[in-house]
Design an enzyme around this catalytic site. Structure first.
Site: not given
Ligand code: E4P
Length: 221
Positions: A83
């Site tokens: 990622k």
């Molecule tokens: C996605 O890969 C992220 O880890 C995640 O969905 C972020 O979500 P949040 O806005 O609740 O931190």
């Protein structure tokens, strides 16, 4: 639509994986930090428990560092998706890693143009954060519609991984649009499982069964 769990919590991962619900996992540095301990142990364990794609995020902001970390992260398992953030260095790393056959998830996507550019860089997944857009008065789900239309127009194979999901209606809306994946916090997945009429119905069935047994204590299914 595939369901990923958005967590580094091993107990939750095991719980929902045992129900056959999980196609993959997404993590990020904040989720790792929330669990504490050594993130390496968690990463190793998650890639073992889950058969599907597990997104593990780099923390370097420069291309060389992202390449180094991406290569190291892949050592945890063949199901690791690296990622990277939606930045120029992130896209450069996305292109290089993808060319080496390493799948990449480009994260922190907040506009259709960012999704388009990440797809052109060879991303396997783009992660638009819909909840964070809603939080600032934008329409997160509308972004998913726009990305879906653009990817369909040009037959991009990049998958739309709907992230920052806050409640079950986000999931219904994403599914209606035809998003490829949603990644869910355990609390949202738990809410999706439940309906008050299911609980009332089950309580009634069991109460009626007890009535039947009262007249015939040896009865068994
Ligand atoms: C996605 O890969 C992220 O880890 C995640 O969905 C972020 O979500 P949040 O806005 O609740 O931190």
């Amino acid at each position: 639509m595939k369901i990923f769990l958005d967590t580094a919590n091993l107990e939750s991962i095991r719980k929902y994986n045992d129900m056959g619900l999980l196609d993959g996992i997404t993590t990020n540095p904040s989720l790792m930090s929330k669990e504490g301990g050594n993130p390496k142990d968690a990463m190793k364990e998650i890639t073992k428990i889950i058969q599907g794609d597990v997104s593990l995020e780099v923390v370097s902001t420069k291309y060389a560092g992202m390449m180094e970390e991406g290569t190291r992260l892949r050592e945890y398992g063949d199901n690791v998706v690296v990622k990277v953030p939606m930045t120029p260095d992130g896209l450069k790393a996305c292109k290089s890693l993808s060319s080496e056959g390493i799948p990449v998830n480009v994260t922190l996507i907040f506009s259709p143009n960012q999704a388009l550019l990440a797809a052109k860089s060879g991303a396997k997944y783009v992660s638009p954060f819909i909840g964070r857009l809603d939080d600032i008065g934008h329409d997160g789900i509308h972004l998913i519609k726009e990305i879906k239309e653009i990817f369909s127009n040009y037959n991009f194979t990049t998958e739309i991984l709907v992230a920052s999901v806050r409640h079950p209606m986000h999931v219904v809306d994403a599914a209606k649009i035809g998003a490829d994946v949603v990644t869910l916090p355990p609390a949202v997945l738990d809410k999706m499982l439940q309906h008050p009429l299911t609980k009332i119905g089950l309580d009634n069935f069991l109460a009626d069964w007890e009535k039947l047994k009262a007249g015939n204590p040896n009865i068994k299914i």
